[in-house]
Scaffold this motif. Structure first.
Motif, mmCIF file in Angstrom:
data_model
loop_
_atom_site.group_PDB
_atom_site.id
_atom_site.type_symbol
_atom_site.label_atom_id
_atom_site.label_comp_id
_atom_site.label_asym_id
_atom_site.label_seq_id
_atom_site.Cartn_x
_atom_site.Cartn_y
_atom_site.Cartn_z
ATOM 1 N N LYS A 184 -1.420 -0.664 -4.653
ATOM 2 C CA LYS A 184 -1.744 -1.481 -3.485
ATOM 3 C C LYS A 184 -2.035 -2.914 -3.898
ATOM 4 O O LYS A 184 -2.308 -3.210 -5.069
ATOM 5 N N TYR A 214 -2.365 -6.803 -8.074
ATOM 6 C CA TYR A 214 -2.049 -5.462 -7.602
ATOM 7 C C TYR A 214 -2.831 -4.436 -8.413
ATOM 8 O O TYR A 214 -3.118 -4.650 -9.599
ATOM 9 N N TYR A 263 0.868 -1.177 0.000
ATOM 10 C CA TYR A 263 0.000 0.000 0.000
ATOM 11 C C TYR A 263 0.903 1.225 0.000
ATOM 12 O O TYR A 263 1.543 1.527 1.003
#
Length: 273
Positions: free
Chosen positions: A270, A195, A133
């Motif tokens: 993230k 992702y 993140y």
């Protein structure tokens, strides 16, 4: 002639080891890992072996592998090669320390208080994948580790609201090349994990042609987004990691100057939930 009695000392026990551990860290977040306690051979008839640490609630947690068990001929000839169920290791608290403790009774006695100890083995366990993140809001007027490409040569920090900086791509150089990578960065990843990258973007003026932005994650490209609104729009794209790193880039497919101006904010990469 004087006679002196000598106590016969048992031979030193070999060190314990853990297959799959690297530099004292056992990462069982990888479901393919099959950890096992190993050692060099010894000669003794009775064993005790356990892994002891704490669970997620802070309580003691013990995995009993052998309790007063007679050593097999294979163990006496080759040492430990004792698997520990990954499901049990997942009960230890993430990033906590646990110990492998082994004992033997050289005389075969089942009395645990009369045993000899193996040299203890201390390990740190990782049983959860680290979630990526990383948010860059440009308020500190840096790129947050991202690097400019040919499509971002005229990037500049602007104050979008009190205390809120954004990144303005000003394509004022008529002879410049504004097509290509605006920003890019390499991230550590886990193979097979998904992702996501996103960014807030808005057009700066009413001119045309419009900027044409898209994301790339390694060799995967998002659809091209025509940036025609003067209000914030959020762009998103996701891809599955094929290696231990991935290169994420924001790209512009428009080379013109007149209307090809835009501002971005809240650039986020993230792990997908």
């Amino acid at each position: 002639m004087n006679k002196q009695a000598f106590e016969i000392q048992p031979p030193p026990l070999p060190a314990l080891d853990m297959s799959g551990a690297v530099d004292g860290v056992l990462d069982v977040s990888n479901s393919d890992l099959k950890p096992a306690v190993t050692s060099n051979p010894w000669a003794q008839p009775r064993l005790w072996l356990e892994a002891a640490g704490i669970d997620n609630s802070g309580q003691n947690h013990t995995i009993t592998l052998y309790e007063s068990q007679t050593a097999t001929p294979e163990q006496q000839a080759h040492g430990f090669n004792t698997p520990i169920p990954r499901e049990e290791l997942l009960n230890f608290a993430n990033k906590s320390t646990f110990h492998i403790k082994g004992k033997i009774a050289f005389d075969g006695n089942s009395d645990e208080t009369a045993t000899e100890l193996f040299p203890p083995l201390e390990l740190t366990i990782i049983n959860q994948k680290e979630k990526l993140y990383e948010l860059v809001d440009f308020d500190d007027q840096t790129y947050g580790g991202w690097t400019k490409g040919p499509g971002g040569v005229e990037l500049q920090f602007v104050l979008d609201a009190p205390g809120d900086y954004a990144l303005f791509n000003n394509t004022s150089d008529v002879g410049g090349q504004h097509k290509g990578i605006v920003l890019q960065k390499t991230f550590p990843t886990t193979v097979g994990e998904i992702y996501e990258v996103s960014v807030d973007v808005k057009k700066v003026n009413a001119g045309t042609p419009h900027a044409m932005l898209f994301f790339s994650i390694d060799n995967d490209n998002s659809p091209i987004n025509t940036i025609s609104k003067l209000t914030w729009t959020n762009l998103k794209f996701s891809a599955t990691a094929a290696s231990n790193t991935m290169v994420v880039a924001l790209n512009n497919d428009q080379s013109s100057t007149n209307g090809n101006d835009f501002t971005i904010n809240n650039l986020l990469v993230k792990s997908a939930l």
